[in-house]
Design an enzyme around this catalytic site. Structure first.
Site, PDB file in Angstrom:
ATOM      1  N   MET A 125     -18.269 -10.465  10.097  1.00 30.90           N
ATOM      2  CA  MET A 125     -19.202  -9.686   9.293  1.00 30.90           C
ATOM      3  C   MET A 125     -18.497  -8.493   8.647  1.00 30.90           C
ATOM      4  O   MET A 125     -18.730  -8.178   7.482  1.00 30.90           O
ATOM      5  CB  MET A 125     -20.365  -9.207  10.165  1.00 30.90           C
ATOM      6  CG  MET A 125     -21.291 -10.330  10.628  1.00 30.90           C
ATOM      7  SD  MET A 125     -22.558  -9.747  11.765  1.00 30.90           S
ATOM      8  CE  MET A 125     -23.443  -8.610  10.709  1.00 30.90           C
ATOM      9  N   HIS A 173     -32.911  -9.992 -60.058  1.00 38.61           N
ATOM     10  CA  HIS A 173     -32.694  -8.768 -59.270  1.00 38.61           C
ATOM     11  C   HIS A 173     -31.205  -8.408 -59.234  1.00 38.61           C
ATOM     12  O   HIS A 173     -30.824  -7.264 -59.524  1.00 38.61           O
ATOM     13  CB  HIS A 173     -33.233  -8.975 -57.849  1.00 38.61           C
ATOM     14  CG  HIS A 173     -33.109  -7.768 -56.970  1.00 38.61           C
ATOM     15  ND1 HIS A 173     -34.159  -6.914 -56.715  1.00 38.61           N
ATOM     16  CD2 HIS A 173     -32.056  -7.267 -56.278  1.00 38.61           C
ATOM     17  CE1 HIS A 173     -33.755  -5.942 -55.925  1.00 38.61           C
ATOM     18  NE2 HIS A 173     -32.478  -6.144 -55.629  1.00 38.61           N
ATOM     19  N   GLU A 174     -30.366  -9.385 -58.877  1.00 36.52           N
ATOM     20  CA  GLU A 174     -28.927  -9.113 -58.791  1.00 36.52           C
ATOM     21  C   GLU A 174     -28.332  -8.882 -60.177  1.00 36.52           C
ATOM     22  O   GLU A 174     -27.412  -8.065 -60.327  1.00 36.52           O
ATOM     23  CB  GLU A 174     -28.219 -10.279 -58.091  1.00 36.52           C
ATOM     24  CG  GLU A 174     -28.689 -10.536 -56.663  1.00 36.52           C
ATOM     25  CD  GLU A 174     -28.575  -9.317 -55.773  1.00 36.52           C
ATOM     26  OE1 GLU A 174     -27.680  -8.482 -56.023  1.00 36.52           O
ATOM     27  OE2 GLU A 174     -29.381  -9.184 -54.838  1.00 36.52           O
ATOM     28  N   HIS A 215     -28.812  -5.252 -61.064  1.00 34.37           N
ATOM     29  CA  HIS A 215     -27.802  -4.376 -60.458  1.00 34.37           C
ATOM     30  C   HIS A 215     -26.498  -4.429 -61.257  1.00 34.37           C
ATOM     31  O   HIS A 215     -25.897  -3.383 -61.571  1.00 34.37           O
ATOM     32  CB  HIS A 215     -27.525  -4.813 -59.015  1.00 34.37           C
ATOM     33  CG  HIS A 215     -28.591  -4.428 -58.046  1.00 34.37           C
ATOM     34  ND1 HIS A 215     -28.992  -3.125 -57.864  1.00 34.37           N
ATOM     35  CD2 HIS A 215     -29.334  -5.182 -57.185  1.00 34.37           C
ATOM     36  CE1 HIS A 215     -29.939  -3.087 -56.930  1.00 34.37           C
ATOM     37  NE2 HIS A 215     -30.170  -4.330 -56.511  1.00 34.37           N
ATOM     38  N   ASP A 273     -32.587  -0.830 -51.278  1.00 36.71           N
ATOM     39  CA  ASP A 273     -32.096  -0.077 -52.440  1.00 36.71           C
ATOM     40  C   ASP A 273     -32.851   1.233 -52.603  1.00 36.71           C
ATOM     41  O   ASP A 273     -32.252   2.288 -52.849  1.00 36.71           O
ATOM     42  CB  ASP A 273     -32.248  -0.924 -53.712  1.00 36.71           C
ATOM     43  CG  ASP A 273     -31.467  -2.228 -53.639  1.00 36.71           C
ATOM     44  OD1 ASP A 273     -30.427  -2.230 -52.953  1.00 36.71           O
ATOM     45  OD2 ASP A 273     -31.900  -3.211 -54.247  1.00 36.71           O
TER      46      ASP A 273
END
Length: 651
Positions: free
Chosen positions: A139, A433-434, A437, A509
């Site tokens: 033990m 959208h892109e 940018h 954004d």
């Protein structure tokens, strides 16, 4: 089946058996003690005994009574006296019962010494003790690690870099020439401490490496230890703090004790802000475990002499939250800022990480360094590793520029989501959208050139527009920040113009544009109404704790003016963006339609679409050349069929 371990099972069998034996012996002895000498004589006098055996040497006797099957045991104290006492009773019983006489069997027996009598009990007891000792030892051995943890709980969990294969020198550190030069003094002191002490010089006791994550602070500390060939003790700031009071301070003492044994040596504490945070911060007061650990660290750093040869190097990316006592001369009296590498530094870092990687002839490390502005050393290492993984996946023998460009996209934006199904309407919204940018940035002089546009989902984005800075920028001008806001609003404005509706795709954004505008007003003093005044503590987080209960340093009227100024900047930028896209709406349609067809557009294609309205001719020729071989095969097949037809007609 697993091998049966008898060594484990035997103790569980022997111990119960021994307990049963002890209980049995105890019960037997108790049974003997229940009978008294006069009671045994009375049994014989009343002629109740029907059978008896007597050992003349030991005095052990067994007998039975009338009407009972129970066998009684008794040890006669004096055999001769007992025989004389019961002889007359036996003779009288046999005379009255001639048909069933009792014959007293006088056995010779063995030696009647007490040792022989007690031997079984002694052996059983000794065996039980031996088994118990063996089990306790097992033990203890199984709990050794747990006991060590309990006994060594106050020991510092320090790691020593003693492996020669892991040794790092300044040659392995690229893109940090000024930082290495500042740390050279530390190396020279560790090599030749007498040269400094003889002149009365005191080497800095602590060096704090400050910089963003991934810039090589830990690598620099290891390089100092490698150059000086000194023992290197590494530990994290979070390893000091535990839930038990006093453990952190005990570990600090143990850390410095071990370092002093191996002097000259280096102690490296990574992420020291975990333990060195400003005292009194937060809601815990001044008596929590973290502050006790910090107090002990302050004492240890300012407690050893100048010649003890223990130097503390720490790293953090939050120097603003450190306690002032930790930064004073005598403790961390030198700060080395490890910033983002420039173009030259990035190229050197790429050369270091490309040593063991086969590169194709088309790979230009200088070009990669020029297009990776803002990358740290860790980012560049990850970039080349991702490129190597892509090359291996494609069964290539070397890393080409194609893999490096793809890896750059993966590191910056994320992996492509090719399996994601997108409707034609969503695809069209993303394309416009892109394109918004890209076109709004194209007509702003301060903006970086567009190098890649994609409507293929990557990471959390439905599409992206990638810009590549042409050179490193040290200062941000007001005009540049205003143009950044215009570029960020390009996607939202394009949706409004084309669809007369808006989507949620511009949420990030708008957040970035608003943050930039608010910083212009509150941090950089770029407001004409409010003037060059900074509003707020400079740190919006309640991280320090010391500002938790503080009021803001401006009135409600000023807050309203700040909101008005931010709104004015955003609205002016929105109007500018709307004007740019309205004037060049034809180009917006052209770029969007090209994105819908190709899904990806590179720098050359975008420039061609913006100047000529068409894709580059070289790209068209390449597509034609890919189709030509198939056309030639078809023509040859048709000619063969015609010839065969003519031959058959002639026949």
């Amino acid at each position: 089946m697993k091998k049966f371990n008898w060594k484990v099972i035997i103790p569980y069998i022997l111990i119960p058996a021994m307990f049963v034996g002890v209980i049995y012996m105890y019960m037997g002895k108790e049974q003997q003690k229940d009978l008294q000498y006069y009671e045994v004589l009375q049994f014989f006098d009343e002629q109740q005994v029907v059978e008896a055996d007597l050992n003349m040497n030991s005095g052990a006797m067994t007998f039975k009574l009338k009407g009972e099957d129970k066998v009684y045991k008794y040890t006669v104290p004096n055999v001769n006296l007992f025989v004389n006492d019961v002889h007359e009773s036996l003779r009288e019983y046999n005379k009255n019962n001639p048909d069933k006489p009792i014959e007293f069997d006088y056995k010779a027996g063995t030696s009647g010494s007490w040792f022989v009598t007690m031997l079984p009990s002694i052996l059983l007891t000794v065996g039980l003790v031996v088994v118990m000792v063996v089990m306790f030892r097992k033990m203890n051995s199984s709990l050794t690690s747990e006991n060590n943890r309990a006994m060594n709980f106050g020991k510092a969990r320090v790691k020593r870099a003693e492996d020669e294969t892991m040794k790092v020198t300044f040659k392995d550190v690229a893109g940090a020439d000024e930082e290495k030069e500042e740390l050279t003094e530390i190396v020279e002191f560790l090599k030749n401490p007498n040269e400094f002490s003889n002149l009365g010089a005191r080497i800095p006791k602590g060096v704090l490496l400050v910089g963003p994550p991934g810039t090589g602070k830990t690598l620099l500390a290891r390089a100092v230890a490698g150059e000086a060939n000194a023992p290197f003790f590494s530990i994290s700031g979070s390893d000091f703090v535990e839930m038990y009071v006093g453990v952190g301070a005990s570990r600090v003492r143990d850390l410095f004790k071990e370092a002093k044994k191996s002097q000259p040596s280096i102690i490296f504490i990574d992420e020291i802000d975990a333990v060195g945070r400003h005292r009194g911060a937060g809601m815990g007061g001044g008596h929590d475990e973290r502050e006790q650990t910090l107090n002990q660290l302050l004492v240890e750093m300012d407690g050893f002499g100048a010649n003890e040869g223990v130097i503390v190097i720490a790293a953090t990316n939050r120097p603003d939250i450190l306690d002032p006592a930790l930064l004073r001369p005598g403790r961390f009296d030198r700060q080395v800022t490890v910033g983002y590498p420039d173009v030259k530094g990035r190229e050197e870092i790429l050369q270091v990480h490309a040593k063991n990687k086969p590169l194709a002839p088309d790979v230009d490390l200088h070009q990669i360094a020029a297009t990776t502005v803002g990358f740290t050393g860790a980012d560049l290492e990850n970039l080349l590793n991702e490129a190597a993984l892509l090359a291996a996946k494609r069964k290539k023998l070397a890393i080409t520029m194609e893999e490096i460009e793809e890896a750059t996209m993966k590191v910056v934006v994320g992996s492509e989501k090719k399996s994601r199904k997108i409707s034609e309407k969503d695809k069209k919204i993303t394309a416009y959208h892109e394109a918004g940018h890209a076109i709004s940035s194209y007509y702003l002089e301060s903006q970086d050139p567009v190098t890649h546009i994609s409507i293929v989902p990557r990471g959390m984005a439905a599409g992206f527009t990638l810009y590549t800075p042409e050179q490193d920028k040290t200062h941000l001008l007001k005009s540049r920040m205003l143009d950044d806001i215009v570029s960020l609003l390009g996607g939202r404005v394009a949706e409004q113009i084309i669809f007369n509706d808006i989507s949620t795709g511009a949420s990030n954004d708008i957040q970035r544009a608003t943050e930039t505008a608010r910083n212009m007003i509150t941090k950089y003093g770029m407001s004409e109404k409010l003037g060059p005044i900074a509003f707020g503590s400079g740190n919006d987080e309640v991280f320090l704790g010391k500002d938790y209960n503080h009021m803001r340093n401006y009135s409600e009227n000023i807050a309203a003016v700040i909101d008005e100024e931010v709104e004015t900047i955003i609205r002016d930028a929105y109007n500018r963006t709307e004007k740019i896209l309205t004037e060049h709406i034809d180009q917006l349609h052209i770029v969007s339609e090209a994105l819908i067809k190709l899904e990806k557009i590179d720098k050359e294609q975008f420039e061609s679409l913006m100047t000529t309205g068409e894709l580059p001719q070289e790209k068209v020729l390449e597509k034609t050349e890919e189709i030509l071989p198939e056309t030639e095969v078809i023509e040859e097949t048709v000619e063969e069929i015609n010839e065969n037809t003519e031959n058959s007609d002639n026949a």
